[in-house]
Design an enzyme around this catalytic site. Sequence first.
Site, PDB file in Angstrom:
ATOM      1  N   GLU A 135      -3.751   3.253   7.033  1.00 26.56           N
ATOM      2  CA  GLU A 135      -3.716   3.045   5.574  1.00 26.56           C
ATOM      3  C   GLU A 135      -4.382   4.239   4.886  1.00 26.56           C
ATOM      4  O   GLU A 135      -3.999   4.625   3.790  1.00 26.56           O
ATOM      5  CB  GLU A 135      -4.451   1.749   5.210  1.00 26.56           C
ATOM      6  CG  GLU A 135      -4.447   1.489   3.718  1.00 26.56           C
ATOM      7  CD  GLU A 135      -4.906   0.086   3.357  1.00 26.56           C
ATOM      8  OE1 GLU A 135      -4.577  -0.860   4.101  1.00 26.56           O
ATOM      9  OE2 GLU A 135      -5.585  -0.062   2.325  1.00 26.56           O
TER      10      GLU A 135
ATOM     11  N   ARG B  33       0.829  -1.227   0.000  1.00 23.56           N
ATOM     12  CA  ARG B  33       0.000   0.000   0.000  1.00 23.56           C
ATOM     13  C   ARG B  33       0.854   1.264   0.000  1.00 23.56           C
ATOM     14  O   ARG B  33       0.495   2.270   0.621  1.00 23.56           O
ATOM     15  CB  ARG B  33      -0.960   0.039   1.198  1.00 23.56           C
ATOM     16  CG  ARG B  33      -1.871  -1.122   1.308  1.00 23.56           C
ATOM     17  CD  ARG B  33      -2.921  -1.202   0.214  1.00 23.56           C
ATOM     18  NE  ARG B  33      -3.669  -2.416   0.405  1.00 23.56           N
ATOM     19  CZ  ARG B  33      -3.302  -3.596  -0.111  1.00 23.56           C
ATOM     20  NH1 ARG B  33      -2.240  -3.691  -0.901  1.00 23.56           N
ATOM     21  NH2 ARG B  33      -4.012  -4.671   0.116  1.00 23.56           N
TER      22      ARG B  33
ATOM     23  N   SER C 201     -10.324  -0.040   4.460  1.00 26.78           N
ATOM     24  CA  SER C 201      -9.484  -0.356   5.624  1.00 26.78           C
ATOM     25  C   SER C 201      -8.831   0.900   6.187  1.00 26.78           C
ATOM     26  O   SER C 201      -8.176   1.644   5.458  1.00 26.78           O
ATOM     27  CB  SER C 201      -8.392  -1.344   5.230  1.00 26.78           C
ATOM     28  OG  SER C 201      -8.983  -2.572   4.897  1.00 26.78           O
TER      29      SER C 201
HETATM   30  C1  LIG Z   1     -15.683   0.103   0.551  1.00 25.73           C
HETATM   31  C2  LIG Z   1     -14.208   0.284   0.270  1.00 25.73           C
HETATM   32  C3  LIG Z   1     -13.416  -0.821   0.005  1.00 25.73           C
HETATM   33  C4  LIG Z   1     -12.034  -0.659  -0.266  1.00 25.73           C
HETATM   34  N1  LIG Z   1     -11.283  -1.775  -0.495  1.00 25.73           N
HETATM   35  C5  LIG Z   1      -9.970  -1.620  -0.769  1.00 25.73           C
HETATM   36  C6  LIG Z   1      -9.148  -2.768  -1.035  1.00 25.73           C
HETATM   37  O1  LIG Z   1      -9.604  -3.916  -1.033  1.00 25.73           O
HETATM   38  N2  LIG Z   1      -7.834  -2.569  -1.308  1.00 25.73           N
HETATM   39  C7  LIG Z   1      -7.294  -1.311  -1.340  1.00 25.73           C
HETATM   40  O2  LIG Z   1      -6.087  -1.183  -1.628  1.00 25.73           O
HETATM   41  N3  LIG Z   1      -8.036  -0.213  -1.092  1.00 25.73           N
HETATM   42  C8  LIG Z   1      -9.352  -0.338  -0.808  1.00 25.73           C
HETATM   43  N4  LIG Z   1     -10.100   0.781  -0.553  1.00 25.73           N
HETATM   44  C9  LIG Z   1      -9.471   2.107  -0.525  1.00 25.73           C
HETATM   45  C10 LIG Z   1      -9.440   2.857  -1.882  1.00 25.73           C
HETATM   46  O3  LIG Z   1     -10.567   2.528  -2.676  1.00 25.73           O
HETATM   47  C11 LIG Z   1      -8.141   2.594  -2.665  1.00 25.73           C
HETATM   48  O4  LIG Z   1      -7.003   3.039  -1.953  1.00 25.73           O
HETATM   49  C12 LIG Z   1      -8.157   3.287  -4.049  1.00 25.73           C
HETATM   50  O5  LIG Z   1      -7.012   2.904  -4.780  1.00 25.73           O
HETATM   51  C13 LIG Z   1      -8.165   4.822  -3.931  1.00 25.73           C
HETATM   52  O6  LIG Z   1      -8.530   5.343  -5.188  1.00 25.73           O
HETATM   53  P1  LIG Z   1      -9.166   6.803  -5.314  1.00 25.73           P
HETATM   54  O7  LIG Z   1      -9.295   7.114  -6.749  1.00 25.73           O
HETATM   55  O8  LIG Z   1     -10.409   6.913  -4.506  1.00 25.73           O
HETATM   56  O9  LIG Z   1      -8.017   7.663  -4.655  1.00 25.73           O
HETATM   57  P2  LIG Z   1      -8.181   8.885  -3.662  1.00 25.73           P
HETATM   58  O10 LIG Z   1      -8.727   8.391  -2.363  1.00 25.73           O
HETATM   59  O11 LIG Z   1      -8.907   9.985  -4.337  1.00 25.73           O
HETATM   60  O12 LIG Z   1      -6.641   9.288  -3.463  1.00 25.73           O
HETATM   61  C14 LIG Z   1      -5.741   8.432  -2.780  1.00 25.73           C
HETATM   62  C15 LIG Z   1      -4.337   9.036  -2.878  1.00 25.73           C
HETATM   63  O13 LIG Z   1      -3.938   9.036  -4.252  1.00 25.73           O
HETATM   64  C16 LIG Z   1      -3.676  10.368  -4.705  1.00 25.73           C
HETATM   65  N5  LIG Z   1      -4.158  10.455  -6.096  1.00 25.73           N
HETATM   66  C17 LIG Z   1      -5.350  10.047  -6.606  1.00 25.73           C
HETATM   67  N6  LIG Z   1      -5.373  10.231  -7.939  1.00 25.73           N
HETATM   68  C18 LIG Z   1      -4.175  10.765  -8.291  1.00 25.73           C
HETATM   69  C19 LIG Z   1      -3.572  11.173  -9.518  1.00 25.73           C
HETATM   70  N7  LIG Z   1      -4.196  11.057 -10.701  1.00 25.73           N
HETATM   71  N8  LIG Z   1      -2.315  11.667  -9.483  1.00 25.73           N
HETATM   72  C20 LIG Z   1      -1.642  11.804  -8.313  1.00 25.73           C
HETATM   73  N9  LIG Z   1      -2.146  11.442  -7.111  1.00 25.73           N
HETATM   74  C21 LIG Z   1      -3.397  10.921  -7.106  1.00 25.73           C
HETATM   75  C22 LIG Z   1      -4.421  11.299  -3.758  1.00 25.73           C
HETATM   76  O14 LIG Z   1      -3.822  12.584  -3.694  1.00 25.73           O
HETATM   77  C23 LIG Z   1      -4.276  10.507  -2.437  1.00 25.73           C
HETATM   78  O15 LIG Z   1      -3.010  10.711  -1.849  1.00 25.73           O
HETATM   79  C24 LIG Z   1     -11.480   0.636  -0.275  1.00 25.73           C
HETATM   80  C25 LIG Z   1     -12.289   1.765  -0.029  1.00 25.73           C
HETATM   81  C26 LIG Z   1     -13.651   1.595   0.243  1.00 25.73           C
HETATM   82  C27 LIG Z   1     -14.502   2.813   0.486  1.00 25.73           C
END
Ligand SMILES: Cc1cc2nc3c(=O)[nH]c(=O)nc-3n(C[C@H](O)[C@H](O)[C@H](O)COP(=O)(O)OP(=O)(O)OC[C@H]3O[C@@H](n4cnc5c(N)ncnc54)[C@H](O)[C@@H]3O)c2cc1C
Length: 314
Positions: free
Chosen positions: A308, A174, A234
């Site tokens: 996380e 992660r 998480s």
């Molecule tokens: C119900 C649920 C289940 C989940 N299950 C998992 C799982 O099984 N495994 C897991 O790893 N995660 C899980 N997550 C967490 C999350 O979905 C992941 O970490 C996902 O990859 C985040 O994507 P996001 O687009 O929402 O990123 P964001 O939350 O919008 O951003 C996360 C980070 O990435 C950066 N970022 C985003 N896009 C860019 C870009 N284009 N350029 C530069 N920086 C950027 C942001 O600044 C921030 O630091 C879960 C979340 C929920 C709500």
Amino acid sequence: MATAIRLRPRLRCRERLSRFSSIRIGGPVAAVVSLSSSEVLGEVFDMLCRGEIPGPLAFVGRGSNILFPDAGLGGTLVRFEHGDGASGCRWLPDGSVDVDAGLSLPALARDAARRGIAGFEFLSGIPGTVGGATVMNAGAGSGQWSDLCESVTVTTASGSVETLSARELCYGYRTSALLSEGEDGKGHALSGAVVLSSRLRGPFADPKECQARLSALLDYRRGTQPLEEPSLGSVFRNPSGGPPGYSAGRLIEESGLKGRSVGGVMVSPRHGNFFVNTGGGRASDFLELMYAVSKTVKETWGVVLEPEVRIWNA
Ligand SMILES: Cc1cc2nc3c(=O)[nH]c(=O)nc-3n(C[C@H](O)[C@H](O)[C@H](O)COP(=O)(O)OP(=O)(O)OC[C@H]3O[C@@H](n4cnc5c(N)ncnc54)[C@H](O)[C@@H]3O)c2cc1C
């Protein structure tokens, strides 16, 4: 990406961050710009130069891993969002694919399974974007982003566009060199880089088998996670210490903390490592609950839990 619909960035003023977070928490923000394709990112920098939006720019995907501050943010939130269609994917004959930063992970997983490309199934239940997964090295039991990723194209803090190999991103559990700070709290060389796209590759397989694996993973999630309630997934990373095989969720559950709440944020009765917003939850509630949970787990098991979720300050 050739197949993405290229629309102008959409600007909204005086918004609330809670609208752009999967846990529905976060205070005011002066401006929000949504991009339907990373190809129009340059227009956002032009808007900044013309003084049409305030700086600094903060880049996000679906906000499914970020705890936004109650006090809000001063600059502009830039969101990569494609919606759930598979536009933003360009498949190549060798089974590799170029994916745009705003593409939704479940849409990517479904498209790969339909085409009979294996290894993407674990993404089907992660409600984020390609950009967020690239930065976070998103993963679930059966895989992680770094298993699929060959290279990533970014705009660096100095404004140049570069394609980096997965090795250069120093992927770990992660984490990656793209996160704004490392475990040591120091900035990485790539911090501030914006993800534009990633190139991924998986082996060819039977589409029916891919779809069956994808469905089984989704069924497992539906049975174990509070998917209908606002959360950030998480809260803590799984620890390396503690009793063998104990996840963060199991440590929290066996410390008797399920159902514990502070204000409008509660440890889910369904899954110990998910905090849910039960209504009117605030970042301060979330942080207080994190503190209480990690203190009890430390006292009970001698294990230090590390976050996380990304915790943003005002
Ligand atoms: C119900 C649920 C289940 C989940 N299950 C998992 C799982 O099984 N495994 C897991 O790893 N995660 C899980 N997550 C967490 C999350 O979905 C992941 O970490 C996902 O990859 C985040 O994507 P996001 O687009 O929402 O990123 P964001 O939350 O919008 O951003 C996360 C980070 O990435 C950066 N970022 C985003 N896009 C860019 C870009 N284009 N350029 C530069 N920086 C950027 C942001 O600044 C921030 O630091 C879960 C979340 C929920 C709500």
